[in-house]
Design an enzyme around this catalytic site. Structure first.
Site, short mmCIF file in Angstrom:
data_model
loop_
_atom_site.label_atom_id
_atom_site.label_comp_id
_atom_site.label_asym_id
_atom_site.label_seq_id
_atom_site.Cartn_x
_atom_site.Cartn_y
_atom_site.Cartn_z
N LYS A 1 1.10 -1.55 -0.34
CA LYS A 1 0.20 0.00 0.23
C LYS A 1 0.75 1.90 0.54
O LYS A 1 0.30 2.36 -0.46
CB LYS A 1 -0.99 -0.06 0.72
N LYS B 1 -9.82 -10.57 -9.20
CA LYS B 1 -10.88 -11.50 -8.63
C LYS B 1 -11.30 -10.10 -8.21
O LYS B 1 -11.50 -9.15 -8.76
CB LYS B 1 -10.22 -11.26 -6.69
N LYS C 1 -14.56 -5.10 -4.49
CA LYS C 1 -15.35 -4.05 -4.37
C LYS C 1 -14.85 -2.34 -4.36
O LYS C 1 -14.59 -1.21 -4.75
CB LYS C 1 -15.66 -3.48 -2.92
P1 AMP Z 1 -13.50 -7.51 1.09
O1 AMP Z 1 -14.53 -7.33 0.44
O2 AMP Z 1 -11.71 -7.26 -0.08
O3 AMP Z 1 -12.57 -6.53 2.29
O4 AMP Z 1 -12.88 -8.90 1.47
C1 AMP Z 1 -13.71 -9.60 2.68
C2 AMP Z 1 -14.16 -11.06 2.55
O5 AMP Z 1 -14.89 -11.36 1.64
C3 AMP Z 1 -12.49 -11.59 2.46
O6 AMP Z 1 -12.87 -12.70 3.09
C4 AMP Z 1 -12.06 -12.25 0.91
O7 AMP Z 1 -11.93 -13.35 1.15
C5 AMP Z 1 -14.09 -12.38 0.83
N1 AMP Z 1 -14.17 -12.07 -0.84
C6 AMP Z 1 -13.35 -10.64 -1.80
N2 AMP Z 1 -13.77 -11.01 -3.38
C7 AMP Z 1 -14.27 -12.07 -2.81
C8 AMP Z 1 -14.79 -12.34 -4.07
N3 AMP Z 1 -14.00 -12.19 -5.24
N4 AMP Z 1 -14.60 -13.61 -3.99
C9 AMP Z 1 -14.50 -15.17 -3.37
N5 AMP Z 1 -14.31 -14.02 -1.89
C10 AMP Z 1 -14.18 -12.63 -1.72
#
Ligand code: AMP
Ligand code: TRP
Length: 326
Positions: free
Chosen positions: A111, A192, A195
């Site tokens: 970061k 991936k 968000k």
């Molecule tokens: P984040 O929303 O990126 O902070 O991630 C929060 C949780 O959701 C984490 O444990 C990630 O592993 C899961 N996660 C986020 N994006 C994905 C995705 N595209 N596919 C599967 N799991 C996700």
């Protein structure tokens, strides 16, 4: 009952990826463990935030977790910045953490890389996270893979503190979901669905308008051979849509392939969109019902009271051991 604790940053809108990988996982634990879920808003300001957006998202995120089915009776919800013991303990832990250890954190390196400036908070971020965890003697910390190193730092800090000042903290363990479904970006299915991506066309947000959701699926990137087959390497777009379909319906990939074997891509996509809508429509209805109700404030007030009591007790023990105050 063992205790789990996790924090979910309010730094973006939740996606179907967050539902499948994140919230879905916590839901699995709510019957088995005493569960603490908080919004780490202090962590969010380690990078620039629009205050108004940040403020809205804190409430919105709690409403979404509830709308996605986390049971308010089985989980304690609270906001990090409403409990001053987090930052107080964090300072004491900072004084028991080595520069070398903190400098090894890969998220910090990523970061801060190529930035003209970055905040000191971005560097001490994992130590605040250790305080979040140790303050409540959490046994397990459900996190994504990217946070594993931070939980390990919390363990190291706890062990060092316990050796220096006698047993004080429970040594936490990360709880990382077995490799489950990874949902990819609809416009670039090699990365991936996140968000924080720039292009919203590749992402299905839980609160997307349903027609917009349909359009995003219909314009998802695919290939030209018109066969609905799971093959991540050669057909990443179609494979991702199959993965999404399977996650939304709990049908296996194999069963989904069989179902769609005579479909063209257009008709297949229509079904994928329907499957998503069937899942997110009730979430949106529930969300709209509670976002402006008193429920969220009631839960957060309750959570604030309960967690401040627990945190105060722990903090007082630590303070005395270290020799601070009267
Ligand atoms: P984040 O929303 O990126 O902070 O991630 C929060 C949780 O959701 C984490 O444990 C990630 O592993 C899961 N996660 C986020 N994006 C994905 C995705 N595209 N596919 C599967 N799991 C996700
Ligand atoms: N750093 C975590 C993330 O970005 C959020 C977080 C803050 C957290 N404090 C925590 C997670 C304590 C688990 C436990 O995802």
């Amino acid at each position: 009952m063992k205790r789990i604790l996790t924090g979910l940053q309010p730094s973006g809108e939740l996606t179907i990826g967050s539902l499948i990988g994140g919230i879905g996982n916590i839901k699995k634990y709510e019957d088995k463990y005493e569960s603490f879920i908080f919004v780490p808003d202090l962590h969010s300001i380690t990078v620039d935030q629009d205050p108004k957006l940040l403020h809205e998202r804190i409430r919105k995120n709690i409403a979404l977790y509830l709308a996605c089915g986390l049971d308010p009776k089985k989980n304690t919800f609270y906001i990090q910045s409403e409990n001053l013991y987090h930052t107080n303990l964090s300072w004491i832990l900072e004084c028991n953490t080595y520069m070398g250890e903190a400098s090894r954190m890969t998220q910090y390196k990523e970061k801060s890389e190529n930035k003209k400036h970055h905040s000191v908070g971005l560097f001490t971020y994992p130590i605040l996270m250790a305080a979040d965890i140790l303050l409540y003697d959490a046994d397990f910390v459900p996190v994504g893979h990217d946070q594993k190193q931070h939980v390990e730092l919390a363990r190291d800090i706890a062990i060092r503190f316990n050796n220096k000042y006698d047993d004080t903290f429970t040594v936490p363990e990360p709880l990382i979901p077995e490799v489950g479904a990874r949902i990819k970006d609809l416009q670039d299915p090699t990365k991936k669905m996140s968000k924080s991506s720039e292009n919203p066309k590749g992402i299905i947000f839980l609160l997307d308008d349903l027609e917009v959701t349909r359009k995003k699926i219909m314009s998802a990137v695919t290939d030209s051979d018109n066969k609905v087959i799971y093959d991540e390497e050669n057909k990443p777009g179609i494979s991702n849509l199959l993965m999404i379909y399977s996650s939304m319906t709990n049908m296996s990939i194999k069963e989904a392939e069989e179902k769609f074997k005579d479909y063209n891509y257009g008709n297949f996509k229509k079904e994928v969109a329907e499957a998503i809508i069937n899942v997110i429509k009730p979430i949106q209805d529930k969300y709209n019902e509670i976002i402006n109700s008193n429920l969220i404030d009631e839960l957060l007030d309750e959570g604030k009271k309960k967690t401040n009591e627990i945190a105060k007790e722990k903090y007082e023990i630590v303070r005395k051991k270290v020799g601070l105050g009267r």
